[in-house]
Motif scaffolding. Structure first.
Motif, mmCIF file in Angstrom:
data_model
loop_
_atom_site.group_PDB
_atom_site.id
_atom_site.type_symbol
_atom_site.label_atom_id
_atom_site.label_comp_id
_atom_site.label_asym_id
_atom_site.label_seq_id
_atom_site.Cartn_x
_atom_site.Cartn_y
_atom_site.Cartn_z
ATOM 1 N N GLY A 23 -3.810 -0.240 6.654
ATOM 2 C CA GLY A 23 -4.595 0.559 5.726
ATOM 3 C C GLY A 23 -4.666 2.037 6.045
ATOM 4 O O GLY A 23 -5.212 2.815 5.279
ATOM 5 N N VAL A 24 -4.124 2.438 7.188
ATOM 6 C CA VAL A 24 -4.084 3.859 7.542
ATOM 7 C C VAL A 24 -2.740 4.403 7.062
ATOM 8 O O VAL A 24 -1.688 3.881 7.419
ATOM 9 C CB VAL A 24 -4.234 4.068 9.066
ATOM 10 C CG1 VAL A 24 -4.086 5.544 9.414
ATOM 11 C CG2 VAL A 24 -5.562 3.525 9.545
ATOM 12 N N VAL A 25 -2.801 5.420 6.247
ATOM 13 C CA VAL A 25 -1.589 6.005 5.671
ATOM 14 C C VAL A 25 -1.276 7.302 6.395
ATOM 15 O O VAL A 25 -2.146 8.149 6.563
ATOM 16 C CB VAL A 25 -1.772 6.288 4.162
ATOM 17 C CG1 VAL A 25 -0.536 6.944 3.576
ATOM 18 C CG2 VAL A 25 -2.107 5.005 3.420
ATOM 19 N N GLN A 26 -0.035 7.449 6.816
ATOM 20 C CA GLN A 26 0.408 8.694 7.444
ATOM 21 C C GLN A 26 1.378 9.389 6.504
ATOM 22 O O GLN A 26 2.383 8.809 6.090
ATOM 23 C CB GLN A 26 1.094 8.451 8.779
ATOM 24 C CG GLN A 26 1.545 9.759 9.422
ATOM 25 C CD GLN A 26 2.257 9.537 10.742
ATOM 26 O OE1 GLN A 26 2.797 8.479 11.004
ATOM 27 N NE2 GLN A 26 2.239 10.553 11.573
ATOM 28 N N LEU A 27 1.035 10.625 6.156
ATOM 29 C CA LEU A 27 1.924 11.466 5.353
ATOM 30 C C LEU A 27 2.606 12.432 6.298
ATOM 31 O O LEU A 27 1.951 13.068 7.131
ATOM 32 C CB LEU A 27 1.133 12.256 4.309
ATOM 33 C CG LEU A 27 0.365 11.443 3.267
ATOM 34 C CD1 LEU A 27 -0.391 12.389 2.338
ATOM 35 C CD2 LEU A 27 1.293 10.539 2.490
ATOM 36 N N SER A 28 3.918 12.560 6.176
ATOM 37 C CA SER A 28 4.630 13.504 7.025
ATOM 38 C C SER A 28 5.712 14.203 6.216
ATOM 39 O O SER A 28 6.184 13.688 5.202
ATOM 40 C CB SER A 28 5.227 12.805 8.247
ATOM 41 O OG SER A 28 6.099 11.779 7.850
ATOM 42 N N LEU A 67 0.832 -1.197 0.000
ATOM 43 C CA LEU A 67 0.000 0.000 0.000
ATOM 44 C C LEU A 67 0.874 1.258 0.000
ATOM 45 O O LEU A 67 0.625 2.199 -0.746
ATOM 46 C CB LEU A 67 -0.952 0.003 1.189
ATOM 47 C CG LEU A 67 -1.880 1.208 1.302
ATOM 48 C CD1 LEU A 67 -2.738 1.373 0.056
ATOM 49 C CD2 LEU A 67 -2.754 1.072 2.550
ATOM 50 N N ALA A 68 1.903 1.271 0.833
ATOM 51 C CA ALA A 68 2.810 2.416 0.885
ATOM 52 C C ALA A 68 3.463 2.635 -0.482
ATOM 53 O O ALA A 68 3.586 3.780 -0.944
ATOM 54 C CB ALA A 68 3.874 2.216 1.959
ATOM 55 N N ALA A 69 3.844 1.563 -1.142
ATOM 56 C CA ALA A 69 4.461 1.673 -2.468
ATOM 57 C C ALA A 69 3.475 2.259 -3.480
ATOM 58 O O ALA A 69 3.849 3.114 -4.296
ATOM 59 C CB ALA A 69 4.962 0.309 -2.930
#
Length: 95
Positions: free
Chosen positions: A56-61, A30-32
């Protein structure tokens, strides 16, 4: 004669439990996909953002140069299949 009765020993399907290794693999995939989607966007590809996923929870930083780009990154990420939700840890770059 003695009879023994059992209440229906019927086999029922149980929801599959995903092993921790499988979750990690799914999260990595998923991250890819999220990273590919962000790089594919002309306005976002030059930004230095980190992408982390957990179930399934994506963290953008990271730091970006405008609120518009933060919103665009969030929208692109939400559009990736498999993303359950997005945690925003993007900040405006200090001027």
């Amino acid at each position: 004669m003695k009879f023994s009765y059992t209440n229906g020993c019927k086999s029922t399907a149980t929801p599959s439990v995903t092993a921790p290794g499988e979750i990690a693999t799914d999260d990595a995939a998923l991250a890819a996909r999220v990273k590919r989607a962000l790089v594919a966007d002309q306005g976002l590809r030059s930004l230095s953002m980190s992408v982390a996923t957990y179930r399934g929870v994506v963290q953008l930083s990271g730091y970006v140069d405008s609120e518009v780009r933060i919103q665009k990154a969030l929208a692109v990420t939400r559009g990736v299949p498999g993303v359950q939700s997005v945690s925003n840890d993007l900040h405006l770059r200090p001027q």
